[in-house]
Design an enzyme around this catalytic site. Sequence first.
Site, PDB file in Angstrom:
ATOM      1  N   GLY A   1     -49.280  28.472 -32.188  1.00 57.35           N
ATOM      2  CA  GLY A   1     -50.381  29.435 -32.329  1.00 57.35           C
ATOM      3  C   GLY A   1     -49.925  30.884 -32.229  1.00 57.35           C
ATOM      4  O   GLY A   1     -50.610  31.778 -32.738  1.00 57.35           O
TER       5      GLY A   1
ATOM      6  N   GLU B   1     -48.673  31.668 -35.582  1.00 56.15           N
ATOM      7  CA  GLU B   1     -49.862  31.654 -36.443  1.00 56.15           C
ATOM      8  C   GLU B   1     -50.698  32.923 -36.284  1.00 56.15           C
ATOM      9  O   GLU B   1     -51.198  33.469 -37.259  1.00 56.15           O
ATOM     10  CB  GLU B   1     -50.699  30.400 -36.149  1.00 56.15           C
ATOM     11  CG  GLU B   1     -50.010  29.129 -36.651  1.00 56.15           C
ATOM     12  CD  GLU B   1     -50.663  27.854 -36.128  1.00 56.15           C
ATOM     13  OE1 GLU B   1     -50.936  27.758 -34.919  1.00 56.15           O
ATOM     14  OE2 GLU B   1     -50.903  26.947 -36.940  1.00 56.15           O
TER      15      GLU B   1
HETATM   16  N1  CAA Z   1     -49.333  26.038 -23.247  1.00 49.39           N
HETATM   17  C1  CAA Z   1     -49.522  25.991 -21.923  1.00 49.39           C
HETATM   18  N2  CAA Z   1     -48.630  26.454 -21.020  1.00 49.39           N
HETATM   19  C2  CAA Z   1     -47.507  26.990 -21.504  1.00 49.39           C
HETATM   20  C3  CAA Z   1     -47.236  27.084 -22.875  1.00 49.39           C
HETATM   21  C4  CAA Z   1     -48.219  26.571 -23.765  1.00 49.39           C
HETATM   22  N3  CAA Z   1     -48.084  26.657 -25.099  1.00 49.39           N
HETATM   23  N4  CAA Z   1     -46.032  27.644 -23.058  1.00 49.39           N
HETATM   24  C5  CAA Z   1     -45.554  27.913 -21.830  1.00 49.39           C
HETATM   25  N5  CAA Z   1     -46.445  27.510 -20.889  1.00 49.39           N
HETATM   26  C6  CAA Z   1     -46.316  27.612 -19.426  1.00 49.39           C
HETATM   27  C7  CAA Z   1     -45.356  26.561 -18.901  1.00 49.39           C
HETATM   28  O1  CAA Z   1     -46.030  25.326 -18.732  1.00 49.39           O
HETATM   29  C8  CAA Z   1     -44.936  27.188 -17.596  1.00 49.39           C
HETATM   30  O2  CAA Z   1     -45.952  26.978 -16.651  1.00 49.39           O
HETATM   31  P1  CAA Z   1     -45.572  26.598 -15.122  1.00 49.39           P
HETATM   32  O3  CAA Z   1     -44.806  27.797 -14.624  1.00 49.39           O
HETATM   33  O4  CAA Z   1     -46.895  26.414 -14.472  1.00 49.39           O
HETATM   34  O5  CAA Z   1     -44.725  25.382 -15.187  1.00 49.39           O
HETATM   35  C9  CAA Z   1     -44.918  28.665 -17.908  1.00 49.39           C
HETATM   36  O6  CAA Z   1     -45.705  28.844 -19.085  1.00 49.39           O
HETATM   37  C10 CAA Z   1     -43.525  29.193 -18.207  1.00 49.39           C
HETATM   38  O7  CAA Z   1     -42.967  28.356 -19.217  1.00 49.39           O
HETATM   39  P2  CAA Z   1     -41.517  27.668 -19.090  1.00 49.39           P
HETATM   40  O8  CAA Z   1     -41.181  27.424 -17.660  1.00 49.39           O
HETATM   41  O9  CAA Z   1     -41.491  26.505 -20.005  1.00 49.39           O
HETATM   42  O10 CAA Z   1     -40.609  28.871 -19.631  1.00 49.39           O
HETATM   43  P3  CAA Z   1     -39.205  28.731 -20.382  1.00 49.39           P
HETATM   44  O11 CAA Z   1     -38.681  30.116 -20.496  1.00 49.39           O
HETATM   45  O12 CAA Z   1     -38.355  27.701 -19.739  1.00 49.39           O
HETATM   46  O13 CAA Z   1     -39.566  28.187 -21.838  1.00 49.39           O
HETATM   47  C11 CAA Z   1     -40.817  28.152 -23.900  1.00 49.39           C
HETATM   48  C12 CAA Z   1     -40.323  28.988 -22.695  1.00 49.39           C
HETATM   49  C13 CAA Z   1     -39.613  27.742 -24.768  1.00 49.39           C
HETATM   50  C14 CAA Z   1     -41.741  29.032 -24.715  1.00 49.39           C
HETATM   51  C15 CAA Z   1     -41.544  26.899 -23.377  1.00 49.39           C
HETATM   52  O14 CAA Z   1     -42.505  27.308 -22.418  1.00 49.39           O
HETATM   53  C16 CAA Z   1     -42.262  26.149 -24.451  1.00 49.39           C
HETATM   54  O15 CAA Z   1     -41.643  25.398 -25.188  1.00 49.39           O
HETATM   55  N6  CAA Z   1     -43.597  26.315 -24.563  1.00 49.39           N
HETATM   56  C17 CAA Z   1     -44.403  25.623 -25.512  1.00 49.39           C
HETATM   57  C18 CAA Z   1     -44.246  26.232 -26.897  1.00 49.39           C
HETATM   58  C19 CAA Z   1     -45.025  25.414 -27.904  1.00 49.39           C
HETATM   59  O16 CAA Z   1     -44.750  24.260 -28.144  1.00 49.39           O
HETATM   60  N7  CAA Z   1     -46.042  26.046 -28.539  1.00 49.39           N
HETATM   61  C20 CAA Z   1     -46.870  25.418 -29.510  1.00 49.39           C
HETATM   62  C21 CAA Z   1     -48.090  24.848 -28.868  1.00 49.39           C
HETATM   63  S1  CAA Z   1     -49.012  23.835 -29.966  1.00 49.39           S
HETATM   64  C22 CAA Z   1     -49.909  24.904 -30.938  1.00 49.39           C
HETATM   65  O17 CAA Z   1     -49.771  26.109 -30.856  1.00 49.39           O
HETATM   66  C23 CAA Z   1     -50.854  24.243 -31.859  1.00 49.39           C
HETATM   67  C24 CAA Z   1     -51.483  25.083 -32.889  1.00 49.39           C
HETATM   68  O18 CAA Z   1     -50.996  25.281 -33.971  1.00 49.39           O
HETATM   69  C25 CAA Z   1     -52.772  25.676 -32.644  1.00 49.39           C
END
Ligand code: CAA
Length: 261
Positions: free
Chosen positions: A111, A114
């Site tokens: 997102g 996006e």
């Molecule tokens: N949703 C909810 N929480 C999220 C998040 C997300 N998309 N991305 C990060 N967070 C949260 C983590 O859960 C974490 O929370 P806690 O501290 O409570 O554990 C906090 O943010 C910090 O994140 P990380 O510890 O994971 O930080 P990092 O530096 O190790 O990694 C990252 C960063 C690579 C961005 C990793 O957080 C990640 O992979 N996030 C998800 C990214 C993702 O997959 N986004 C797509 C979502 S699906 C979507 O968007 C669908 C659509 O088209 C509408």
Amino acid sequence: MELKNIILEKEGKIAIVTISRPKALNALNSETLTELDYVLDQIEDDNEVLAVILTGAGEKSFVAGADISEMKDKNVIEGRKFGILGNKVFRRLELLEKPVIAAVNGFALGGGCEISMACDIRIASTKALFGQPEVGLGITPGFGGTQRLTRLVGMGMAKQLIFTAKNIKADEALRIGLVNKVVEPEELMDTAKKLANTIANNAPIAVKLSKQAINRGIQCDIDTALSFESEAFGECFSTEDQKDAMTAFVEKRKPEGFKNR
Ligand code: CAA
């Protein structure tokens, strides 16, 4: 509405919208999307605002996607509803009658990528990371990724990014045309503001109608699209700004400054 996850600031003719959910790297939950919708109302109604910058709070993340914790337990109907909400708000952003620049300061995933694509122009910091990781989470992109990424970078590259769920760095995003420019992190906001001010100092109605013609024209055949352009072009001749600017040119003097009329 009390804003918990979005900061709206104004600097002269520019509105700066900062998505700020530090605990989730600015991920978009329903509440944030609803707030964004409300902020777009404010911007739309504010005649002083002539350009918008969208960015993420903090140094690490622009927007880390839709909120995975919120999506995790959704059923089919709830999932569809969440997708429709995101698409509705992003489409509004895309169609906003003011130009929007995304200042992408870090993670622009799912997102996040996006929402940047629903903006008119993307400036990225060298720290930005783009990607559509959805298929790695068992879903498709849901806030416009399958459509806007394809339109921006072409079908082959869009399919590669979406099918592999692999992220790309800012320089690769620039190479494939996903972003307009890449700058050092400390230069990001200044670059975006400079660009926003350059745009805001042009004739606002002409900028608005250009945006409309581009957005409408990209959806249809060239003849229909050109008729949109002619319509927009013609409409400009009803404005004071056109008369003043062209008269100033012919009289070899500086125009007085655009009045948005
Ligand atoms: N949703 C909810 N929480 C999220 C998040 C997300 N998309 N991305 C990060 N967070 C949260 C983590 O859960 C974490 O929370 P806690 O501290 O409570 O554990 C906090 O943010 C910090 O994140 P990380 O510890 O994971 O930080 P990092 O530096 O190790 O990694 C990252 C960063 C690579 C961005 C990793 O957080 C990640 O992979 N996030 C998800 C990214 C993702 O997959 N986004 C797509 C979502 S699906 C979507 O968007 C669908 C659509 O088209 C509408």
